[in-house]
Design a protein around this motif. Structure first.
Motif, PDB file in Angstrom:
ATOM      1  N   GLU A  40      59.234  44.348  40.710  1.00 51.48           N
ATOM      2  CA  GLU A  40      58.465  44.528  41.941  1.00 51.48           C
ATOM      3  C   GLU A  40      58.873  45.806  42.666  1.00 51.48           C
ATOM      4  OE1 GLU A  40      59.052  40.849  44.028  1.00 51.48           O
ATOM      5  OE2 GLU A  40      57.284  39.927  43.100  1.00 51.48           O
ATOM      6  N   GLU A  41      60.164  46.147  42.638  1.00 47.72           N
ATOM      7  CA  GLU A  41      60.615  47.408  43.236  1.00 47.72           C
ATOM      8  C   GLU A  41      59.999  48.598  42.500  1.00 47.72           C
ATOM      9  OE1 GLU A  41      64.855  47.704  43.519  1.00 47.72           O
ATOM     10  OE2 GLU A  41      65.025  45.780  44.551  1.00 47.72           O
ATOM     11  N   LYS A  42      60.007  48.533  41.170  1.00 49.29           N
ATOM     12  CA  LYS A  42      59.399  49.610  40.383  1.00 49.29           C
ATOM     13  C   LYS A  42      57.908  49.719  40.681  1.00 49.29           C
ATOM     14  CE  LYS A  42      62.514  49.378  36.402  1.00 49.29           C
ATOM     15  NZ  LYS A  42      62.606  49.058  34.963  1.00 49.29           N
ATOM     16  N   ASN A  43      57.247  48.573  40.776  1.00 48.11           N
ATOM     17  CA  ASN A  43      55.809  48.576  41.061  1.00 48.11           C
ATOM     18  C   ASN A  43      55.515  49.180  42.422  1.00 48.11           C
ATOM     19  OD1 ASN A  43      55.401  47.344  38.618  1.00 48.11           O
ATOM     20  ND2 ASN A  43      54.932  45.332  39.459  1.00 48.11           N
ATOM     21  N   GLN A  44      56.359  48.881  43.403  1.00 43.59           N
ATOM     22  CA  GLN A  44      56.145  49.431  44.738  1.00 43.59           C
ATOM     23  C   GLN A  44      56.313  50.950  44.726  1.00 43.59           C
ATOM     24  OE1 GLN A  44      58.715  47.828  47.737  1.00 43.59           O
ATOM     25  NE2 GLN A  44      57.406  48.518  49.398  1.00 43.59           N
ATOM     26  N   THR A  45      57.325  51.436  44.024  1.00 41.07           N
ATOM     27  CA  THR A  45      57.535  52.877  43.911  1.00 41.07           C
ATOM     28  C   THR A  45      56.341  53.543  43.227  1.00 41.07           C
ATOM     29  OG1 THR A  45      59.912  52.530  43.748  1.00 41.07           O
ATOM     30  CG2 THR A  45      59.081  54.648  42.997  1.00 41.07           C
ATOM     31  N   ASN A  50      51.123  56.479  43.141  1.00 41.91           N
ATOM     32  CA  ASN A  50      49.686  56.456  42.856  1.00 41.91           C
ATOM     33  C   ASN A  50      48.874  56.780  44.104  1.00 41.91           C
ATOM     34  OD1 ASN A  50      50.140  55.809  40.214  1.00 41.91           O
ATOM     35  ND2 ASN A  50      49.676  53.641  40.446  1.00 41.91           N
ATOM     36  N   HIS A  51      49.324  56.271  45.236  1.00 41.17           N
ATOM     37  CA  HIS A  51      48.619  56.534  46.490  1.00 41.17           C
ATOM     38  C   HIS A  51      48.652  58.028  46.827  1.00 41.17           C
ATOM     39  CE1 HIS A  51      46.937  55.745  50.405  1.00 41.17           C
ATOM     40  NE2 HIS A  51      47.931  56.410  50.964  1.00 41.17           N
ATOM     41  N   LEU A  53      49.066  60.493  44.715  1.00 40.95           N
ATOM     42  CA  LEU A  53      48.247  61.201  43.729  1.00 40.95           C
ATOM     43  C   LEU A  53      46.760  61.026  44.023  1.00 40.95           C
ATOM     44  CD1 LEU A  53      50.167  60.464  40.414  1.00 40.95           C
ATOM     45  CD2 LEU A  53      49.998  62.641  41.617  1.00 40.95           C
ATOM     46  N   ALA A  54      46.373  59.836  44.460  1.00 42.14           N
ATOM     47  CA  ALA A  54      44.968  59.607  44.807  1.00 42.14           C
ATOM     48  C   ALA A  54      44.567  60.468  45.998  1.00 42.14           C
ATOM     49  CB  ALA A  54      44.733  58.132  45.113  1.00 42.14           C
ATOM     50  N   ALA A  55      45.463  60.610  46.968  1.00 39.28           N
ATOM     51  CA  ALA A  55      45.173  61.465  48.121  1.00 39.28           C
ATOM     52  C   ALA A  55      45.044  62.922  47.688  1.00 39.28           C
ATOM     53  CB  ALA A  55      46.267  61.315  49.169  1.00 39.28           C
ATOM     54  N   GLU A  56      45.893  63.347  46.770  1.00 37.63           N
ATOM     55  CA  GLU A  56      45.817  64.728  46.280  1.00 37.63           C
ATOM     56  C   GLU A  56      44.518  64.960  45.506  1.00 37.63           C
ATOM     57  OE1 GLU A  56      48.371  67.867  43.548  1.00 37.63           O
ATOM     58  OE2 GLU A  56      49.300  65.995  44.197  1.00 37.63           O
ATOM     59  N   VAL A  57      44.128  63.990  44.698  1.00 40.88           N
ATOM     60  CA  VAL A  57      42.865  64.103  43.959  1.00 40.88           C
ATOM     61  C   VAL A  57      41.696  64.186  44.933  1.00 40.88           C
ATOM     62  CG1 VAL A  57      41.268  62.824  42.457  1.00 40.88           C
ATOM     63  CG2 VAL A  57      43.672  63.024  41.839  1.00 40.88           C
ATOM     64  N   TYR A  58      41.729  63.359  45.966  1.00 45.45           N
ATOM     65  CA  TYR A  58      40.664  63.397  46.972  1.00 45.45           C
ATOM     66  C   TYR A  58      40.594  64.770  47.634  1.00 45.45           C
ATOM     67  CZ  TYR A  58      37.917  62.349  51.099  1.00 45.45           C
ATOM     68  OH  TYR A  58      36.962  62.378  52.076  1.00 45.45           O
ATOM     69  N   ASP A  59      41.761  65.310  47.990  1.00 46.89           N
ATOM     70  CA  ASP A  59      41.787  66.641  48.603  1.00 46.89           C
ATOM     71  C   ASP A  59      41.237  67.705  47.656  1.00 46.89           C
ATOM     72  OD1 ASP A  59      42.801  65.755  50.982  1.00 46.89           O
ATOM     73  OD2 ASP A  59      44.884  66.292  50.521  1.00 46.89           O
ATOM     74  N   LEU A  60      41.603  67.603  46.387  1.00 51.88           N
ATOM     75  CA  LEU A  60      41.122  68.594  45.422  1.00 51.88           C
ATOM     76  C   LEU A  60      39.618  68.481  45.205  1.00 51.88           C
ATOM     77  CD1 LEU A  60      43.977  68.497  42.780  1.00 51.88           C
ATOM     78  CD2 LEU A  60      43.456  70.354  44.366  1.00 51.88           C
TER      79      LEU A  60
END
Length: 92
Positions: A40-45, A50-51, A53-60
């Motif tokens: 669960e700790e790994k998943n949270q990290t 992912n969040h 990276l998704a924000a960066e993709v949106y910006d791009l």
């Protein structure tokens, strides 16, 4: 009466054996809980990554500022009309 006691004692020992050493034993459950906590700790990290990276993709995809910033930082891009200054620090 003696046979009933022996049979019930044997059944109790069999149940206790599976409780302590079997497939669904207490030790195994404890180990699985620890593994779940670590996962669960790994998943949270990874979810945070992912969040971002998704924000960066949106910006791009939607903004020229991100593309311009990446071009400036990674490729040394300078727009027309801009002046580039390099500051050199002397070690004394």
């Amino acid at each position: 009466m003696k046979w009933v006691t022996v049979v019930l004692s044997f059944a109790l020992v069999c149940c206790q054996y599976s409780l302590w050493f079997g497939k669904g034993s207490i030790g195994r459950n404890s180990s699985l809980r620890e593994q779940i906590a670590v996962q669960e700790e790994k998943n949270q990290t990874l979810a945070l990554r992912n969040h971002s990276l998704a924000a960066e993709v949106y910006d791009l995809e939607n903004g020229q500022e991100a593309i311009s910033e990446i071009a400036r930082v990674e490729l040394g891009y300078i727009q027309d009309g801009e002046t580039f200054y390099r500051l050199i620090r002397h070690n004394r």
